[in-house]
Design a protein around this motif. Structure first.
Motif, short mmCIF file in Angstrom:
data_model
loop_
_atom_site.label_atom_id
_atom_site.label_comp_id
_atom_site.label_asym_id
_atom_site.label_seq_id
_atom_site.Cartn_x
_atom_site.Cartn_y
_atom_site.Cartn_z
N PRO A 626 -10.05 49.86 22.28
CA PRO A 626 -11.29 49.25 22.80
C PRO A 626 -11.04 48.57 24.15
CG PRO A 626 -10.46 48.05 20.88
CD PRO A 626 -9.66 49.29 20.97
N ARG A 627 -11.71 49.05 25.21
CA ARG A 627 -11.44 48.56 26.56
C ARG A 627 -11.72 47.06 26.66
NH1 ARG A 627 -11.58 52.70 30.61
NH2 ARG A 627 -12.57 51.29 32.10
N HIS A 628 -12.67 46.57 25.87
CA HIS A 628 -13.00 45.14 25.97
C HIS A 628 -11.94 44.28 25.28
CE1 HIS A 628 -14.75 46.32 22.08
NE2 HIS A 628 -14.59 45.07 21.71
N LYS A 629 -10.87 44.94 24.81
CA LYS A 629 -9.69 44.21 24.32
C LYS A 629 -8.48 44.53 25.19
CE LYS A 629 -11.27 43.26 19.69
NZ LYS A 629 -11.18 43.46 18.24
N GLY A 630 -8.70 45.19 26.31
CA GLY A 630 -7.73 45.32 27.39
C GLY A 630 -6.66 46.37 27.19
N GLY A 631 -6.07 46.43 26.02
CA GLY A 631 -4.93 47.34 25.79
C GLY A 631 -3.93 46.56 24.94
N PRO A 632 -3.02 47.24 24.24
CA PRO A 632 -2.13 46.55 23.31
C PRO A 632 -1.33 45.39 23.92
CG PRO A 632 -1.56 48.89 23.48
CD PRO A 632 -2.80 48.70 24.24
N MET A 633 -0.89 45.57 25.16
CA MET A 633 -0.06 44.52 25.76
C MET A 633 -0.91 43.33 26.23
SD MET A 633 2.42 46.29 25.01
CE MET A 633 3.99 45.74 25.58
N PHE A 634 -2.07 43.62 26.81
CA PHE A 634 -2.99 42.54 27.21
C PHE A 634 -3.45 41.80 25.95
CE2 PHE A 634 -6.12 40.60 30.03
CZ PHE A 634 -7.13 40.22 29.15
N TRP A 635 -3.80 42.56 24.93
CA TRP A 635 -4.27 41.97 23.67
C TRP A 635 -3.20 41.09 23.06
CZ3 TRP A 635 -2.53 43.58 18.60
CH2 TRP A 635 -3.21 42.95 17.55
N ALA A 636 -1.94 41.55 23.12
CA ALA A 636 -0.85 40.75 22.55
C ALA A 636 -0.80 39.38 23.21
CB ALA A 636 0.47 41.48 22.74
N ASP A 637 -1.01 39.34 24.51
CA ASP A 637 -1.00 38.04 25.20
C ASP A 637 -2.15 37.17 24.72
OD1 ASP A 637 0.09 39.57 28.31
OD2 ASP A 637 1.26 38.57 26.73
N THR A 638 -3.31 37.80 24.41
CA THR A 638 -4.44 36.96 23.95
C THR A 638 -4.20 36.47 22.52
OG1 THR A 638 -5.66 38.87 23.08
CG2 THR A 638 -6.08 38.28 25.37
N VAL A 639 -3.48 37.28 21.73
CA VAL A 639 -3.17 36.85 20.33
C VAL A 639 -2.16 35.71 20.38
CG1 VAL A 639 -2.02 37.57 18.19
CG2 VAL A 639 -3.69 39.08 19.30
N GLY A 640 -1.19 35.85 21.31
CA GLY A 640 -0.09 34.87 21.41
C GLY A 640 1.20 35.54 20.98
N LEU A 641 2.15 35.69 21.89
CA LEU A 641 3.39 36.41 21.58
C LEU A 641 4.18 35.67 20.50
CD1 LEU A 641 4.50 37.50 25.16
CD2 LEU A 641 3.13 38.75 23.49
N ASP A 642 4.09 34.35 20.50
CA ASP A 642 4.84 33.62 19.48
C ASP A 642 4.24 33.90 18.09
OD1 ASP A 642 2.50 32.42 20.16
OD2 ASP A 642 3.24 30.36 20.15
N LYS A 643 2.93 34.02 18.04
CA LYS A 643 2.28 34.32 16.74
C LYS A 643 2.70 35.71 16.27
CE LYS A 643 -2.23 34.98 14.54
NZ LYS A 643 -3.60 35.44 14.81
N ILE A 644 2.76 36.64 17.21
CA ILE A 644 3.16 38.02 16.87
C ILE A 644 4.60 38.04 16.40
CG2 ILE A 644 3.62 40.29 17.87
CD1 ILE A 644 1.04 39.97 19.48
N ALA A 645 5.48 37.36 17.12
CA ALA A 645 6.90 37.34 16.75
C ALA A 645 7.08 36.71 15.36
CB ALA A 645 7.70 36.57 17.80
N GLN A 646 6.37 35.61 15.12
CA GLN A 646 6.50 34.94 13.81
C GLN A 646 5.99 35.86 12.69
OE1 GLN A 646 4.28 31.32 14.49
NE2 GLN A 646 5.72 30.70 16.11
N ALA A 647 4.88 36.52 12.92
CA ALA A 647 4.30 37.39 11.88
C ALA A 647 5.23 38.56 11.58
CB ALA A 647 2.94 37.89 12.33
N LEU A 648 5.79 39.16 12.63
CA LEU A 648 6.71 40.29 12.41
C LEU A 648 7.96 39.83 11.66
CD1 LEU A 648 6.32 42.07 15.88
CD2 LEU A 648 5.63 43.00 13.64
N THR A 649 8.38 38.61 11.97
CA THR A 649 9.55 38.07 11.25
C THR A 649 9.21 37.86 9.78
OG1 THR A 649 10.18 36.95 13.28
CG2 THR A 649 11.21 36.16 11.24
N ARG A 650 7.97 37.42 9.54
CA ARG A 650 7.55 37.18 8.15
C ARG A 650 7.54 38.48 7.33
NH1 ARG A 650 3.27 34.71 9.56
NH2 ARG A 650 1.60 36.12 8.93
N TYR A 651 7.22 39.57 7.99
CA TYR A 651 7.16 40.87 7.28
C TYR A 651 8.40 41.73 7.55
CZ TYR A 651 2.31 39.92 6.01
OH TYR A 651 1.18 39.37 5.48
N GLN A 652 9.44 41.09 8.02
CA GLN A 652 10.65 41.82 8.42
C GLN A 652 11.10 42.79 7.32
OE1 GLN A 652 13.03 40.80 11.30
NE2 GLN A 652 13.79 42.84 10.86
#
Ligand code: T1G
Length: 677
Positions: A626-652
């Motif tokens: 969805p263009r209004h969400k920029g793209g996976p890398m832009f979206w990741a910045d809006t989600v918060g990279l720390d939140k993404i890193a923590q979540a991936l660690t939780r489901y490691q």
């Protein structure tokens, strides 16, 4: 930035801000000053505003958004144009877009060259025309035409604009426009202010328009605001309508959707740049193209060149395959013609440019040869070895492979410098993305030519390095692996897909597998069942083409959850000793979308992509992100990279033993900076 010239009693004001005459602060200041000076000069009876270079104006300067505003604002300049006591003529050539058209709407009269196009594309940037366009356009062309132009953002031709009342005169040509505009201005004796007009409409028109366009505008802020602004034009005098417009504009321009859409705009243009290569590198001429393979991809690829009037020599191994390929291309063109988007003669012209042949040596005079046969490295190496002995010196040899190593393919030739990847996305005659894959030995001019020819055939090219799956398909690998694992652990295909479609993707992993074909990459041995894919394929559930895949399909290819698939999954769980559990949507999001972001970070670390925004362009144009969400890398910045890193660690553990967090992602998260190299 602003040049003025007096032609007896007519002042010509020229906007000169290459390349698109963007209406940046200096242009606005110059326009305002030239207008004000003209008011007080008795020698000046009329004014013409024109754009230098290739167009009238591409609109407001998008790079200024988000920065402190600099006076005069564009609405003030447009109002000053309209307030002029002397008649003002806008002379339009090339494009008059956004604020550019709004400047022309502030003028009292408009003359356009025949090839000019006029539009208000602000909605595609997540905003709305903010300099009076939503108020003046309906006053000139009526609510229905104005809604169509503003909510779609699609420019219209000058001839259509003249019919609609947006343009008063059509000039003979670009070359004669300036002189004709000055002569036209000299015949005018008084201003004609659009703002003095009023426009009315049944309020129901706006609800009906929104309902008719519901699917297209679902979840988007700007289209709704556009409709509200145009409605205000039918209810309020100009100044109050402009206040409503400005309030809506300020709301939108500060919003996440507009930031994402502006990111996509600039990301697409940045992707065209190859770091380290001079902009003016000498390109190789491409006047004749060879395509090897007349299958779905070969046919679609060929159509791109034929539609750009570039002759294609199409080679197949067997006559029936060749005939079938030609037949499919003709059918596709005729389907487009049936929708009125092509004429019969254009179809014949395109089909007249393809030379089907079984003779490989017919490729000898092609400047670019694209191999589009099935994904088998041995077959590709054999083809490139043959090409090496046939293709003329300097011919570019490209593979349409979607995963395999361009370096290994290049090594099958004595000319690795001429070998690259041109990875088209199916359907190749529709999807805009082309991954231009640079091998270790691909010559810079060959790479630059690959990017250039992709643009020439209307594609959006992105440079990719060599790895399994390049950029887009490599990010699909963790997404699909986790999606399959989630099925075995307790999720259903429709639950996983819903998380993706609710997010805004056109389809989820399993809908996509059914569309592309569940049997892609299958070993074809129905007795060998080691995965869900094997089990489905063994049952002939190869996807939509068999009316059965992860879903059941009716004759109109409408999907329904399949009890057969549920049983197959249950059997698999039982054999693997897995007790199904409830899976949350959040877990699906983390394991399929966050894991894609992590893979994208690795693609950046390895230099497979030049920049993070290139990865966004791949996903916008190759997979319908969805263009209004920029793209996976832009979206990741809006989600918060720390939140993404923590979540991936939780489901490691669930992500599997081979899963590792990208050091770049962790580093950017720790430093609080956007995800990029
Ligand atoms: N502002 C700033 N830069 C712009 C620009 C713009 N409006 N348009 C283009 N550029 C840059 C672009 O980034 C690239 O830069 C170079 O110019 C050439 O562009 C108040 C608020 C006009 C059809 O949405 O659609 O007006 O990469 O490669 O193919 O209501 O540019 O070279 O550094 O695209 O010939 C509304 C956006 C703005 C039009 C020309 N206007 N532009 O296409 O060149 S909002 C638009 C385009 C607005 C008002 C509102 C296209 C083009 P670089 P290009 P092109």
């Amino acid at each position: 930035m602003i040049e003025t010239k007096l032609h007896d009693d007519v002042l010509e004001i020229v906007m000169a801000n290459p390349p698109v005459n963007a209406l940046g602060a200096q242009v606005r200041q110059g326009l305002a000053k030239a207008l004000a000076d003209a008011q007080g000069d008795p020698a000046i009876k009329a004014i013409v505003i024109r754009g230098a270079g290739k167009m009238f104006s591409g609109g407001a300067d998008i790079t200024e958004f988000g920065k402190p505003p600099v006076d005069p604002w564009l609405p003030q300049v447009v109002d000053a144009i309209e307030a002029s006591a002397k008649p003002v003529v806008a002379a339009i050539h090339g494009m008059a877009l956004g604020g550019g058209l709004e400047v022309a709407l502030g003028a009292h009269y408009r003359i356009a060259s025949p090839k000019a196009r006029l539009g208000l594309p602000e909605v595609s940037l997540g905003i709305l025309p903010g300099a009076g366009g939503t108020q003046r356009l309906p006053r000139l062309v009526g609510v229905e035409t104005a809604l169509g132009m503003i909510v779609s953002g699609t420019p219209i031709a000058a001839s259509k604009a003249a019919q609609a009342g947006l343009v008063d005169k059509l000039a003979e040509s670009d070359e004669s426009l300036a002189a004709e505009a000055i002569a036209y201005a000299r015949t005018l004796t008084a201003p004609r202010r659009t703002g003095d007009r009023s426009v009315s409409a049944d309020p129901a028109v706006f609800e009906q328009f929104a309902a008719q366009n519901a699917r297209k505008i679902k979840g988007l802020d700007a289209p709704q605001a556009c409709i509200a602004a145009v409605k205000a034009a039918t209810e309020l005098p100009l100044d109050q309508g402009q206040e409503k417009e400005r309030a809506l504009f300020q709301q939108l321009v500060a919003g996440e959707q507009s930031k994402a859409l502006r990111h996509v705009f600039f990301a697409e243009r940045a992707a065209a740049k190859i770091d380290g290569l001079p902009k003016d590198i000498q390109l190789r001429p491409i006047t004749k193209v060879g395509v090897i393979g007349a299958g779905t991809m070969g046919g679609g690829i060929s159509m791109n060149f034929l539609s750009a009037h570039i002759p294609v020599t199409m080679v197949e191994m067997a006559q029936d395959a060749l005939d079938r390929g030609i037949g499919v291309m003709r059918k596709n063109y005729e389907a487009t013609a049936a929708k009125g988007r092509l004429t019969a003669e254009q179809v014949e012209k395109a089909m007249g440019l393809v030379t089907p042949t079984l003779d490989f040596s017919a490729l000898a005079d092609c400047d670019l040869i694209i191999e589009a046969v099935y994904e088998n490295m041995d077959v590709k190496k054999e083809i490139f070895a043959r090409l090496d002995g046939i293709a003329k010196p300097g011919a570019m040899l490209a593979s349409n492979t979607s995963y395999l190593s361009i370096d290994e393919i290049a090594a099958a030739t004595t000319r690795p410098q001429d070998v690259l990847g041109l990875h088209f996305f199916s359907p190749a005659n529709v999807m805009k993305l082309v991954e231009v894959v640079r091998g270790a030995k691909t010559a810079p001019d060959a790479l630059a030519t690959g990017m250039d020819i992709a643009r020439k055939i209307g594609k959006v090219p992105v440079v990719a390095g060599v790895c399994y799956g390049f950029i887009g398909n490599r990010m699909l690998i963790p997404r699909q692996a986790n999606a399959n694992a989630l099925l075995l652990e307790g999720a259903t295909p429709e639950q996983v897909d819903r998380v993706h479609t609710d997010f805004g993707m056109p389809m989820g992993p399993f809908q996509m597998a059914d569309l592309a074909g569940v049997d892609i990459g299958w070993h074809r041995d129905p007795s060998r069942i080691e995965s869900l894919q094997d089990a489905l394929c063994a049952e002939g559930r190869w996807g939509q083409k068999k009316q059965a895949g992860f879903y059941d399909y009716d004759e109109k290819r409408r999907p329904t959850p399949s009890p057969v698939v549920a049983t197959i999954i249950d059997d698999f769980r039982a054999r693997a000793g897995i007790v199904p559990r409830d899976i949350s949507d959040e877990e699906i999001m983390v394991r399929t979308l966050y894991s894609m972001v992590n893979e994208g970070a690795k693609i950046l670390e390895e230099g497979i992509a030049q920049r993070a925004s290139d990865i966004d362009v791949v996903w916008n144009y190759g997979y319908g992100w969805p263009r209004h969400k920029g793209g996976p890398m832009f979206w990741a910045d809006t989600v918060g990279l720390d939140k993404i890193a923590q979540a991936l660690t939780r489901y490691q553990q669930a992500l599997g033993a081979e899963f590792t967090l990208s050091p770049l992602l962790l580093d950017c998260a720790a430093q609080g900076k956007p995800l990029d190299r």
